[in-house]
Design an enzyme around this catalytic site. Structure first.
Site, mmCIF file in Angstrom:
data_model
loop_
_atom_site.group_PDB
_atom_site.id
_atom_site.type_symbol
_atom_site.label_atom_id
_atom_site.label_comp_id
_atom_site.label_asym_id
_atom_site.label_seq_id
_atom_site.Cartn_x
_atom_site.Cartn_y
_atom_site.Cartn_z
ATOM 1 N N HIS A 197 58.887 75.038 68.770
ATOM 2 C CA HIS A 197 60.046 74.134 68.855
ATOM 3 C C HIS A 197 61.319 74.958 68.922
ATOM 4 C CE1 HIS A 197 62.583 70.608 68.290
ATOM 5 N NE2 HIS A 197 63.298 71.357 67.468
ATOM 6 N N SER A 232 63.526 64.966 61.054
ATOM 7 C CA SER A 232 63.307 64.548 62.435
ATOM 8 C C SER A 232 62.360 65.497 63.168
ATOM 9 C CB SER A 232 64.654 64.480 63.169
ATOM 10 O OG SER A 232 64.483 64.146 64.521
ATOM 11 N N ASP A 250 61.713 57.713 63.414
ATOM 12 C CA ASP A 250 62.653 58.754 63.825
ATOM 13 C C ASP A 250 63.323 58.403 65.139
ATOM 14 O OD1 ASP A 250 63.797 61.546 63.703
ATOM 15 O OD2 ASP A 250 62.728 61.628 65.599
ATOM 16 N N LYS A 287 57.760 64.836 63.592
ATOM 17 C CA LYS A 287 57.129 64.763 64.917
ATOM 18 C C LYS A 287 56.111 65.881 65.110
ATOM 19 C CE LYS A 287 61.016 64.580 67.406
ATOM 20 N NZ LYS A 287 62.164 64.277 66.528
ATOM 21 N N ARG A 346 71.823 57.938 64.625
ATOM 22 C CA ARG A 346 72.577 59.138 64.238
ATOM 23 C C ARG A 346 73.433 59.647 65.388
ATOM 24 N NH1 ARG A 346 68.315 63.190 62.888
ATOM 25 N NH2 ARG A 346 70.082 64.587 62.619
#
Length: 439
Positions: free
Chosen positions: A83, A184, A162, A188, A169
């Site tokens: 990520h 968040s 989320d 995931k 947000r």
């Protein structure tokens, strides 16, 4: 009986929320019984007051269990994902996934779309005609099992809480909260069924976490959260003060990825991809160390095995590889214009944020969530920091179908470049490696 009003008030006044209160909020907002205006108020209270370690854990767990947990146990091997917190020209995943899959490590990758000035892996992949990123979980698992990697978007059933909260947000100025970002991202990643995770936490002008200390704290919370949920997590803090590679824009970046997979490409993109791939190969137990994982990644890239794996992924996800192999047949932008250097010397710096925002104005990103992206639009950088340039020589070239923005884009990019008479010292690409023992 729990009351949303009392929960908002409690957090507003700086008190710690109980686990059942956080779970009540997530379930209620996901089901629609808690309205946007109350959730917005609570998010702002969380943003200002923060969440402690236990609140953060419960928040992440509540998000995680708001939807389906993907079971990848039928797929042999250690499942590893990567990520990135997002940057300008960051197309690493598109080269990295096939390298790691070619090493025999399953790569289940749930990616995102462009956000603000940063590009998104899904938008880049969708610039390949017919490439499908919206797959059902069964399709996702089938491709992962047969090909070794699959790159998709968040489904309706994976962490739906989320998806709703993030949209809120985004419009309530509560994005830049480390506990909320941690929940968040990690909800995931854990939901997709992985065993291990490598994080690329970017810092600098083109990153969301521009300050080094903030980026390091985010890395710390992500690593500790991953480890607490049984996901072995490593992180690299990397430089986003100038764009990564030389292409910014969806199809342009795909072409740069093909250049790397064909044995060429810019050194900064190659270096960071090899580093992250080496860590993933190590975590996937296909190399005894990160350094040996990096060596294996280099071999898979130079041998053409990673290129073949990428074409296999494209085919499995219905993409038309013809344009990857014959890029001259891809539709061309209507307009292009060079950005000339304003003086002789060396490029000192190219502001990544300004390049990213300019790319959005050209059509390569979204200014509103429902904007259509032009896959052809973007910027090619000819001269990066440390490279010699003569006045009038092209530093960049912009591509767009929007004639009205050409002149302003060129002017903006000229202001994004600074020069100096002598060659500047190179800045590090990777600042720091972090794991759970770093804290």
């Amino acid at each position: 009986m729990l009351s949303m009003y009392e929960i908002i008030k409690k957090k507003r006044d700086g008190y710690v929320l109980a686990a059942e209160e956080i779970e009540f909020v997530i379930k209620g907002y996901t089901s629609g019984t808690i309205p946007d205006y109350q959730m917005s108020a609570l998010l702002m209270a969380m943003f200002i007051r923060g969440l402690n370690k236990e609140e953060s854990h419960v928040y992440t767990e509540a998000l995680l269990h708001s939807g389906e947990l993907v079971d990848l146990s039928e797929i042999p091997g250690v499942k590893v994902d990567k990520h990135s917190t997002g940057g300008v020209g960051d197309k690493v995943s598109i080269v990295l996934a096939p390298i790691v899959a070619a090493a025999g490590v399953p790569v289940p990758m749930i990616s995102g779309r462009g956000l603000g000035h940063t590009g998104g892996t899904l938008d880049k992949l969708e610039s390949i005609p017919q490439f499908r990123v919206n797959l059902e979980i069964d399709e996702f698992k089938s491709i992962l099992k047969s090909v070794g990697a699959c790159l998709i978007g968040q489904t309706e059933t994976i962490v739906p809480a989320d998806k709703k909260i993030y949209a809120l947000r985004d419009v309530t100025a509560t994005i830049e909260s480390i506990p909320l970002i941690t929940g968040s991202i990690m909800s995931k990643k854990i939901a997709e069924g992985i065993n291990a995770l490598v994080l690329d936490i970017k810092t600098g002008s083109g990153a969301f976490m521009r300050e080094y200390d903030q980026a390091r704290e985010l890395a710390r919370q992500l690593i500790l959260t991953g480890e607490r949920f049984g996901v072995h997590t490593l992180a690299y803090l990397t430089n986003m003060d100038q764009p990564l590679g030389r292409a910014v824009g969806n199809w342009l970046e795909i072409m740069e990825c093909m250049d790397v997979l064909n044995g060429g490409g810019p050194h900064d993109l190659i270096d960071i991809t090899i580093t992250l791939a080496g860590a993933m190969i190590f975590l996937g137990q296909k190399a005894p160390s990160i350094e040996e994982g990096k060596q294996k990644a280099k071999e898979l890239l130079s041998s053409g095995a990673a290129r073949e794996k990428f074409l296999e992924i494209v085919k499995a996800q219905n993409g038309d590889a013809y344009f990857l192999l014959q890029p001259e047949t891809y539709p061309q932008p209507k307009y292009s214009q060079d950005v000339p250097a304003e003086e002789d010397g060396f490029v000192k710096r190219i502001d990544a944020l300004e390049v990213g925002l300019t790319a959005v104005s050209l059509g390569a990103g979204r200014q509103k969530s429902d904007d259509q992206i032009d896959p052809k639009a973007g910027i090619v950088i000819h001269k990066k920091a440390g490279e010699k340039v003569q006045k009038g020589q092209p530093v960049m070239t912009v591509f767009t179908d929007r004639k009205a923005v050409l002149d302003s884009a060129v002017q903006r990019l000229q202001q994004a470049v600074t020069y100096q008479a002598t060659k500047p010292d190179p800045e590090p690409l990777i600042f720091e490696f972090l794991d759970k023992d770093s804290f």
